[in-house]
Scaffold this active site. Structure first.
Site, PDB file in Angstrom:
ATOM      1  N   GLU A 153      -3.187   3.898   4.858  1.00 42.37           N
ATOM      2  CA  GLU A 153      -4.046   4.028   3.678  1.00 42.37           C
ATOM      3  C   GLU A 153      -5.259   4.933   3.951  1.00 42.37           C
ATOM      4  O   GLU A 153      -6.277   4.851   3.255  1.00 42.37           O
ATOM      5  CB  GLU A 153      -4.465   2.641   3.200  1.00 42.37           C
ATOM      6  CG  GLU A 153      -3.282   1.870   2.665  1.00 42.37           C
ATOM      7  CD  GLU A 153      -3.546   0.375   2.527  1.00 42.37           C
ATOM      8  OE1 GLU A 153      -3.810  -0.062   1.408  1.00 42.37           O
ATOM      9  OE2 GLU A 153      -3.497  -0.332   3.532  1.00 42.37           O
ATOM     10  N   GLU A 155      -1.425 -12.667  -2.902  1.00 44.88           N
ATOM     11  CA  GLU A 155      -2.206 -12.282  -1.721  1.00 44.88           C
ATOM     12  C   GLU A 155      -3.665 -12.091  -2.107  1.00 44.88           C
ATOM     13  O   GLU A 155      -4.024 -12.057  -3.276  1.00 44.88           O
ATOM     14  CB  GLU A 155      -1.661 -10.979  -1.119  1.00 44.88           C
ATOM     15  CG  GLU A 155      -1.787  -9.784  -2.047  1.00 44.88           C
ATOM     16  CD  GLU A 155      -1.685  -8.443  -1.321  1.00 44.88           C
ATOM     17  OE1 GLU A 155      -1.768  -8.410  -0.091  1.00 44.88           O
ATOM     18  OE2 GLU A 155      -1.567  -7.419  -2.009  1.00 44.88           O
ATOM     19  N   SER A 203     -10.446   1.762  -9.852  1.00 42.93           N
ATOM     20  CA  SER A 203      -9.602   0.708  -9.277  1.00 42.93           C
ATOM     21  C   SER A 203      -9.865  -0.598 -10.007  1.00 42.93           C
ATOM     22  O   SER A 203     -10.901  -0.778 -10.648  1.00 42.93           O
ATOM     23  CB  SER A 203      -9.906   0.516  -7.787  1.00 42.93           C
ATOM     24  OG  SER A 203      -9.691   1.708  -7.073  1.00 42.93           O
ATOM     25  N   SER A 241      -0.820  -1.575   0.156  1.00 41.15           N
ATOM     26  CA  SER A 241      -0.443  -0.516  -0.792  1.00 41.15           C
ATOM     27  C   SER A 241       1.066  -0.401  -0.982  1.00 41.15           C
ATOM     28  O   SER A 241       1.602   0.690  -1.162  1.00 41.15           O
ATOM     29  CB  SER A 241      -0.971   0.851  -0.338  1.00 41.15           C
ATOM     30  OG  SER A 241      -2.355   0.822  -0.300  1.00 41.15           O
TER      31      SER A 241
HETATM   32  N1  LIG Z   1       7.741 -12.007  -4.478  1.00 40.55           N
HETATM   33  C1  LIG Z   1       7.520 -11.013  -5.348  1.00 40.55           C
HETATM   34  N2  LIG Z   1       8.031 -11.075  -6.604  1.00 40.55           N
HETATM   35  C2  LIG Z   1       7.847 -10.084  -7.483  1.00 40.55           C
HETATM   36  N3  LIG Z   1       7.162  -8.966  -7.227  1.00 40.55           N
HETATM   37  C3  LIG Z   1       6.634  -8.830  -6.006  1.00 40.55           C
HETATM   38  C4  LIG Z   1       6.774  -9.859  -5.006  1.00 40.55           C
HETATM   39  N4  LIG Z   1       6.135  -9.453  -3.903  1.00 40.55           N
HETATM   40  C5  LIG Z   1       5.618  -8.245  -4.177  1.00 40.55           C
HETATM   41  N5  LIG Z   1       5.920  -7.864  -5.435  1.00 40.55           N
HETATM   42  C6  LIG Z   1       5.509  -6.586  -6.056  1.00 40.55           C
HETATM   43  O1  LIG Z   1       5.165  -5.659  -5.029  1.00 40.55           O
HETATM   44  C7  LIG Z   1       3.779  -5.343  -5.063  1.00 40.55           C
HETATM   45  C8  LIG Z   1       3.227  -5.221  -3.653  1.00 40.55           C
HETATM   46  O2  LIG Z   1       3.384  -6.426  -2.936  1.00 40.55           O
HETATM   47  P1  LIG Z   1       2.206  -7.122  -2.150  1.00 40.55           P
HETATM   48  O3  LIG Z   1       2.715  -8.370  -1.557  1.00 40.55           O
HETATM   49  O4  LIG Z   1       1.037  -7.262  -3.053  1.00 40.55           O
HETATM   50  O5  LIG Z   1       1.918  -6.095  -0.977  1.00 40.55           O
HETATM   51  P2  LIG Z   1       0.685  -5.126  -0.641  1.00 40.55           P
HETATM   52  O6  LIG Z   1      -0.101  -5.840   0.388  1.00 40.55           O
HETATM   53  O7  LIG Z   1       1.349  -3.907  -0.110  1.00 40.55           O
HETATM   54  O8  LIG Z   1      -0.084  -4.912  -1.916  1.00 40.55           O
HETATM   55  C9  LIG Z   1       3.160  -6.451  -5.895  1.00 40.55           C
HETATM   56  O9  LIG Z   1       1.970  -6.031  -6.524  1.00 40.55           O
HETATM   57  C10 LIG Z   1       4.270  -6.772  -6.874  1.00 40.55           C
HETATM   58  O10 LIG Z   1       4.321  -5.819  -7.922  1.00 40.55           O
HETATM   59 MG   LIG Z   2      -0.786  -6.295  -3.261  1.00 41.71          MG
END
Ligand SMILES: Nc1ncnc2c1ncn2[C@@H]1O[C@H](COP(=O)(O)OP(=O)(O)O)[C@@H](O)[C@H]1O
Ligand SMILES: [Mg+2]
Length: 391
Positions: free
Chosen positions: A35, A348, A359, A223
Site C-alpha cells: 500500500e 475487520e 476516503s 486493500s
Molecule cells: N467473508 C466475506 N464475505 C463477503 N465479502 C467479503 C468477505 N471477506 C471479504 N469480503 C470482501 O472483500 C473485501 C476485502 O476484504 P477484507 O477482509 O476487508 O480485507 P482487507 O484487509 O484487504 O480490506 C471486503 O470489503 C468485502 O467486499
Molecule cells: Mg477491508
C-alpha cells in the site's frame, strides 16, 4: 525541501531542546507494504491539511525497500495523476542517505546521514504522524520503534496495531469480547507446508458446512490484496497460492451475504465516539470491493448509510466496542456486514484506515461535523497529550 524544515546551521545539533513556538510533526509515509502508493497520496493530503500556523512539518518518506528518505514538503506532487500513484523514490531529495530517529528516549533528534558526508542534524520532532498502511507501518513494528525513541505518535499503539493487522488474532479478540464474527478457518504456515492435502480436506469440510463460495485471504494484508473469492474446489489452490504471496498464514471465510457497512471511531477528550455509518454499495464492474474500487474510486460509498435509527445505533455501539476490545487509540474504522437476517457481523478494523479527504473515514466524520483539517488536528493533539511508554 523548503529551507524552514532544515536546520540553518550545525549548532542546532548541539542544542538539546531548542525553544520552538510550534510543535514539529514528522509525517512518515510510503513504506515497504503493497500500500506504498496510497500512503504517499494520503500523506500529501494530511500535509496539506496541517495548519502551518500551528505546526511545523517534516516529511519523511520510506522507500519501497525500507530506506527513510527526506522528501520535499510539496504535497501537490503526492497526488494520483492519470490513475497512477506516486512513490517515495520519485520524491526523495537524494538517491542515497537516510533519516535516522534516535532510539535514545532522552532525545527526539532526527539526523540525516549520507555516505561520505558529516551527518546533518534535522532538529527534534515533537510528534510522528505515521501515514502508513499494512506491514511495517500499521502493524506495530513502526510503533515499537517510536516507543523506543520516546516520540509520541498518532494512532494505535504496538499491541492494537499488531492485532488490527492480523485477521486471525483480530477475530479471536473480537470473539472473546462478544463481538459477532463470521465463520472462518485459519491455516498456519507449517500446516500448509507439511500437509497441504489435510488442509484442503479441512477447507472442503468447512465449505460442506457453510457452502461455497469461500474467501481466501492473507492473514496480514490490506486493500484486498491477495484476496480471492473461490467458487469451488478447482480454484482453491490458486487462491491459496495468491494469498500466501502476501502472507504464509491465510484465512478461509464463508461468503457473508448482505450489505457492507462501515463506521468511524475517533477519540475525543471524553473517550471514543462513533461517526455516522457509511454503506459501500456492491461494485458491479468488480467481483468485489477491490483495490481500484476502494482507493481510486473511493467516493462511491453512501454517507450516511441508509439504515434505521436502531441499526445505526447498533453499528455505532459495535464499532466503539471493537475500538475498546483491541485497545485502539486515536482512530479506527470498523467494517461490518449487515447480513440478510438483519444482524451485524464485524469483518475487520483498520487502525490506519484510508485517509485521503475522499476516503470513507474522513467522509464519515465530515458528515458527523468534523472536517478533514479538524480531524488531522484532533489526532495530532491527542498524540501530543499522550505520553509514550506504558499507558
Ligand atoms: N467473508 C466475506 N464475505 C463477503 N465479502 C467479503 C468477505 N471477506 C471479504 N469480503 C470482501 O472483500 C473485501 C476485502 O476484504 P477484507 O477482509 O476487508 O480485507 P482487507 O484487509 O484487504 O480490506 C471486503 O470489503 C468485502 O467486499
Ligand atoms: Mg477491508
Amino acid at each position: 525541501m523548503s529551507s524552514e524544515n532544515l536546520p540553518q546551521s550545525p549548532e542546532r545539533a548541539e542544542s538539546t531542546r531548542p525553544q520552538r513556538s510550534k510543535p514539529r510533526v514528522a509525517v512518515v509515509f510510503g513504506g515497504r507494504s503493497s500500500e506504498h502508493g496510497i500512503s504517499v497520496v494520503t500523506a500529501g493530503a494530511v500535509m496539506k491539511a496541517i495548519d502551518r500556523t500551528k505546526y511545523d512539518v517534516l516529511p519523511i518518506g520510506i522507500t519501497t525497500d525500507g530506506r527513510w528518505a527526506l522528501t520535499a514538503d510539496e504535497p501537490e506532487r503526492m497526488a494520483i495523476t492519470d490513475r497512477r500513484v506516486p512513490d517515495v523514490d520519485g520524491l526523495a531529495e537524494s538517491a542515497e542517505g537516510s533519516v535516522v530517529l534516535s532510539v535514545d528516549p532522552g532525545s527526539r533528534e532526527v539526523v540525516h546521514t549520507e555516505p561520505g558526508s558529516v551527518p546533518k542534524a534535522l532538529g527534534e520532532v515533537d510528534v510522528v504522524f505515521p501515514v502508513l498502511h499494512g506491514p511495517y507501518g500499521e502493524d506495530g513494528t513502526l510503533q515499537g520503534l517510536l516507543e523506543l525513541s520516546g516520540v509520541p505518535y498518532v494512532g494505535a499503539g504496538v499491541l492494537a496495531s499488531a492485532v488490527g493487522q492480523d485477521k486471525e488474532y483480530m477475530k479471536r479478540v473480537f470473539i472473546s469480547f462478544g463481538l459477532p464474527v463470521g465463520p472462518y478457518e485459519v491455516v498456519r504456515p507449517r500446516e500448509w507446508d507439511h500437509d497441504p492435502s489435510a488442509v484442503r480436506k479441512r477447507i472442503v469440510d468447512f465449505a460442506g458446512e457453510h457452502g461455497w463460495p469461500l474467501f481466501v485471504k492473507p492473514a496480514r494484508g490490506g486493500s484486498s490484496m491477495g484476496i480471492t473469492k473461490v467458487d469451488d474446489l478447482s480454484g482453491l489452490d490458486a487462491a491459496i497460492e495468491e494469498a500466501r504471496r502476501h502472507d504464509p498464514k491465510f484465512l478461509v471465510e464463508s461468503l457473508l451475504r448482505g450489505r457492507e457497512i462501515e463506521c468511524g471511531v475517533l477519540e475525543f477528550e471524553d473517550g471514543p465516539r462513533a461517526s455516522v455509518p457509511a454503506e459501500i454499495p456492491p461494485v458491479t464492474a468488480h467481483d468485489f470491493y477491490d483495490f481500484e474500487a476502494k482507493y481510486i474510486d473511493s467516493a462511491t460509498g453512501l454517507v450516511p448509510a441508509p439504515l434505521t435509527e436502531e441499526q445505526t445505533a447498533e453499528v455505532q455501539r459495535l464499532a466503539v466496542a471493537a475500538f475498546d476490545a483491541v485497545s485502539c487509540e486515536g482512530l479506527v474504522r470498523a467494517d461490518f456486514f449487515l447480513t440478510e437476517d438483519g444482524t451485524f457481523v464485524i469483518n475487520e478494523i483498520n487502525t490506519l484506515p484510508g485517509f485521503t479527504p475522499i476516503s470513507m473515514y474522513p467522509r464519515m466524520w465530515q458528515e458527523s461535523g468534523v472536517s478533514y483539517p479538524e480531524l488531522v488536528d484532533r489526532l495530532i493533539q491527542a498524540a501530543l497529550t499522550r505520553s509514550t511508554g506504558l499507558r
